[in-house]
Design an enzyme around this catalytic site. Structure first.
Site, PDB file in Angstrom:
ATOM      1  CD  GLU A   1      -8.372  -5.635   4.340  1.00 31.57           C
ATOM      2  OE1 GLU A   1      -8.502  -4.487   4.934  1.00 31.57           O
ATOM      3  OE2 GLU A   1      -9.207  -5.995   3.627  1.00 31.57           O
ATOM      4  CB  SER A   2      -3.978  -3.792   9.582  1.00 33.58           C
ATOM      5  OG  SER A   2      -4.542  -2.687   8.500  1.00 33.58           O
TER       6      SER A   2
ATOM      7  CE  LYS B   1      -2.971   4.023   6.370  1.00 35.53           C
ATOM      8  NZ  LYS B   1      -3.094   2.596   7.027  1.00 35.53           N
TER       9      LYS B   1
ATOM     10  CD  GLU C   1      -3.063   0.660   2.167  1.00 37.72           C
ATOM     11  OE1 GLU C   1      -3.903   0.087   1.421  1.00 37.72           O
ATOM     12  OE2 GLU C   1      -3.003   1.099   3.405  1.00 37.72           O
TER      13      GLU C   1
ATOM     14  CD  GLU D   1     -11.367  -3.110   5.728  1.00 41.11           C
ATOM     15  OE1 GLU D   1     -10.481  -2.992   5.030  1.00 41.11           O
ATOM     16  OE2 GLU D   1     -11.606  -2.154   6.677  1.00 41.11           O
TER      17      GLU D   1
ATOM     18  CG  ASN E   1      -8.895  -3.554   9.080  1.00 39.29           C
ATOM     19  OD1 ASN E   1      -8.002  -3.615   9.692  1.00 39.29           O
ATOM     20  ND2 ASN E   1      -9.463  -2.331   8.544  1.00 39.29           N
TER      21      ASN E   1
ATOM     22  CE  LYS F   1      -7.596   0.152   2.787  1.00 42.02           C
ATOM     23  NZ  LYS F   1      -6.421   0.012   3.214  1.00 42.02           N
TER      24      LYS F   1
END
Length: 262
Positions: free
Chosen positions: A219-220, A57, A55, A167, A188, A118
């Protein structure tokens, strides 16, 4: 109001403003709308795939500025060269510092790599925008949308040749949001109500609940290659990582070093 509610309120006003400047019909005649999309599902399931959705960001509501020194072109090209299976580019400006131009520049710089727009999608207009920007995948956040809205937006995305990354962060969101218009489910690991750091337990907890027909993405909060190996054991094919790469001076090299540790 939670951070998510604040963002959504801002987003609805932003979309209304955008609609007043250019119609959906006009959008369909612009940019990359006519191009054929790349498949995220195919990219993630190839035997040699790294599975990394890398990503770009600049900032976040919880962390503030992460990296405002590098261009989207240099970062995304370096990600692709390092082996990213997909590129994620934020287009929300007020809260994440992204722009539509960021996405379009990344698209031109990486014509052969799947790309995820996104953003906080609340309207069909944004789906058409995404296609015109050159997106292959759009994000739908279950916490932000009703089941009917997810169906409406996901069905439109599929009709335009794009895939949807749904998500979720708990079983209730998953169960009320699934449909044949969803091909990829992302869990997430961060709480969207306050953007607090968590760990990957949410991904592990939901792994068996996600239908086998869907590609699983975590994710994350993915801190190292050992976490990815653990998640692969739960059936995950995709791993969205941004901040840990972006907070360095060379995100592409950070991705390469990450992969070389594995």
């Amino acid at each position: 109001m939670s951070i998510l509610a604040t963002i959504l309120d801002s987003k609805r006003k932003e979309v209304a403003e955008r609609k007043s400047h250019i119609s959906m019909n006009a959008l369909e005649k612009t940019g990359f709308f006519a191009r054929n999309c790349h498949s995220l599902s195919m990219s993630l399931t190839q035997p040699a795939s790294t599975g990394i959705i890398a990503e770009f960001k600049r900032k976040s509501p919880s962390k503030g500025v992460i990296n405002d020194r590098l261009t989207v072109e240099e970062v995304t090209q370096a990600y692709a060269a390092a082996g990213a299976a997909c590129l994620s580019v934020l287009t929300d400006t007020p809260f994440f510092g992204g722009t539509d131009q960021d996405f379009e520049e990344a698209r031109r710089a990486n014509p052969h790599t799947p790309m995820l727009r996104k953003d906080f999608m609340v309207d069909e207009y944004q789906i058409v925008e995404a296609k015109a920007m050159g997106a292959d995948v759009i994000l739908l956040i279950a916490a932000a949308l009703s089941p009917q809205e997810i169906k409406q937006l996901g069905t439109l995305a599929r009709s335009l040749g794009m895939e949807t990354l749904l998500e979720v962060h708990d079983e209730e969101e998953l169960n009320r949001s699934l449909g044949d218009y969803i091909s990829v489910v992302g869990v997430n690991n961060r709480n969207l109500k306050n953007f607090a750091e968590q760990n990957v337990e949410a991904s592990m907890r939901l792994a068996e609940k996600i239908p086998a027909t869907c590609i699983k993405v975590s994710e994350s909060c993915i801190s190292g290659p050992s976490i990815i190996q653990q998640l692969r054991g739960y059936g995950y094919k995709g791993f969205l990582i941004g901040e840990s790469f972006m907070k360095t001076d060379a995100p592409g090299k950070a991705l390469l070093d990450f992969l070389n540790q594995g």
